[in-house]
Every structure is written in C-alpha cells, then in structure tokens.
Design an enzyme around this catalytic site. Sequence first.
Site, short mmCIF file in Angstrom:
data_model
loop_
_atom_site.label_atom_id
_atom_site.label_comp_id
_atom_site.label_asym_id
_atom_site.label_seq_id
_atom_site.Cartn_x
_atom_site.Cartn_y
_atom_site.Cartn_z
N ASP A 56 26.28 -31.76 -44.41
CA ASP A 56 25.42 -31.97 -43.25
C ASP A 56 24.41 -33.06 -43.61
OD1 ASP A 56 23.58 -31.92 -41.25
OD2 ASP A 56 23.17 -29.76 -41.35
N TYR A 144 20.49 -35.41 -26.39
CA TYR A 144 21.33 -36.52 -26.85
C TYR A 144 20.64 -37.85 -26.62
CZ TYR A 144 25.62 -39.31 -27.41
OH TYR A 144 26.58 -40.22 -27.82
#
Length: 321
Positions: A56, A144
Amino acid sequence: MRILVLGGAGFLGSHVCDALLGDGHTVVAVDNLLTGRVSNLKHLESDPRFSLEVHDICKPFDYGKVDYVFDFASPASPVDYMTHAVETLKVGSAGVFNGLDVAWKYNARFLISSTSECYGDPLEHPQRECYWGNVNPIGPRSVYDEAKRFGEAATMAYYRYKKVDTHIVRIFNTYGPRLQLNDGRVISNFMKQALRGDDLTVYGDGSQTRSFCYVSDEIDGILRLAHSEEHLPTNIGNPSEFTILECARLVLNVTGSKSRIAFAALPEDDPKQRCPDISKARQLLGWEPKINLETGLSLSMDYFRECLASEQMVSNACHPH
Ligand code: UDP
C-alpha cells in the site's frame, strides 16, 4: 531505465507496464490489489525484467534506485471510489507524497495520472487545460475529484520547490480490455448487459455526454507526454463526444444484442457533459487518437465475453445444479 509503476495491477497501470516492458525497460509494479488484479499481470510472470510488489503506497516504500515513477494508483470508477472513499483520499494524498519522495530521492522523473474529473461538472465546453473546473468539494464524487486535484497540487509543488521533473496527464473516460466487468462504469455495464441479453441501464434521460478513448490510444498519449518536457497538465482523451443514449445504441449495434434500453435514476453530481480539447496534445506531442468508439467496442468484445464466461464458471462451481 528501471521504472516504478504505482497501481501497476490496475486497468491503465497494467497497460503502462506492458508498454514500458515493450520499450525495453525494467518495471517494478507496486499495488495493494484493492481494485487492481494480479490477473492483469499474469502474462508477465516469467519476464525477468518485471516484478510485482504487493504494497500500500500510503506507507513509505523504497525498492532501490529508479529512473522514473508512474503513479496510476487509485480506485477510479465511481462505484469503486465511493466504496473505498477514504482509501481514495489517502492514496491521492499520502500515496502521491510517497511516490514523489521516491522520485526526489533518486532524481527520477515522475508522472501522475490525473483526470477529467478535475473539471467537475464543467461550465466550459470542451475542456481546455487552463479551465479551473466546477467541482463540488463535498459531494459523493469529491473523494476522487479532490484527491486528484490535491495530487496535481502536490506534483506541481515538487516540480516548483524541489525541482523534481514531473508530468501531469488528465485522463478522460478510457475503455478496453482489463476494464473490470463489475466496476459499474458505463462501458463495462453496457457490454455486460448487452452480451447477457439484459436491459441496458441508461441513467437519467441519457442526454449527458462522455468522450471515450480506447486504451491503446490513451497509453500512446501518456508515454509521449512522459518523454516530453511539459510539466503543466495535459489532456489525453478522445474528443469525439457521445450522449450516453448514443453509446447504448452503439453497444447494441456492435454486439448485435437484442437487449432493450431501460432508464434508471441519474446519480448525484453526474457531470452533464465532458469532452477534451486536445489541441495541446496535438501540438506538443503530435498525438491524437486513432480508434473510434465503434472499432474500440469491437476490439473489446472478446475480452468482455471471456470475463462473462469465467464469471459463469465460478457461479456454476458455487451453485452446482
Ligand atoms: N451510466 C449509465 N448507465 C450505467 C453506468 C453509467 O447511464 O450503467 C452513465 C453515468 O450516469 C454517467 C456516464 O454513464 O453519466 C459515465 O459513467 P461512468 O461511471 O462510466 O464514469 P464517469 O464518466 O461518470 O466518471
């Protein structure tokens, strides 16, 4: 070159890996597999110039000296980024910083995948790079849109104040093989529905527009930008604009499906129109897309058929008759 591709197991990231390997580079893909898939990279398994690190990028990382960092790490379909809202904000902020720090440390170049969502529900049409956009900062898409706008700001700061050689691509709707069958995007939904004989779900009255770029054109434009000296955002997308209803009819034509069109509720803050002005990419990179929507849909059909067949196999295995 030795190149890091963050988000290398995703739709666009995996195509970037292919193109870079094809150009003779060594590629390290980094992906936490939240929305990326190992199957997108399966064909590279035995390539000695390729490796995948499952990590990650919100946590710092260092895989040794690299010459270029491509950042394609983010959930990207509306369904995915609303499901993984906090992860989307984190990867677009902490993740981008970690990628930029690696580029800074090794004096590597850096390219960030940004988006037409930076323009929000645009009041200027078509969208030029100098347009600042009309974004709802707290709406459902904000996780986003704002993450990507922040990523652009962070990238520009590293360019201006830390002298990293950075590039920003604003990607418009892109489709083709490796798009996830169930990501809720319009092309994946329509292809799935048409091939199954289900109704095609047009949201709203279908008059909203999008401009769809086939994946090979998109990757070509991105790599040209990566090799350029341009540091400000550059639109890479197909300027042929379609209403969603036209898109549905085209999918029916191309697949020869007898499916019908059904109308459903329009999601909140769904942009009414979207079309790139690509004058800059034309002039600067000598780039323009070659594949029209009808051809691109035909080229994608086998892939979607295979996805449906393997989904059917899994379902048969889980629910034997
Ligand atoms: N859309 C639709 N039916 C679907 C999926 C999407 O009519 O099954 C519409 C959606 O409302 C939007 C457009 O198609 O206007 C493109 O949606 P998508 O999720 O692919 O991406 P967006 O461009 O909105 O980020």
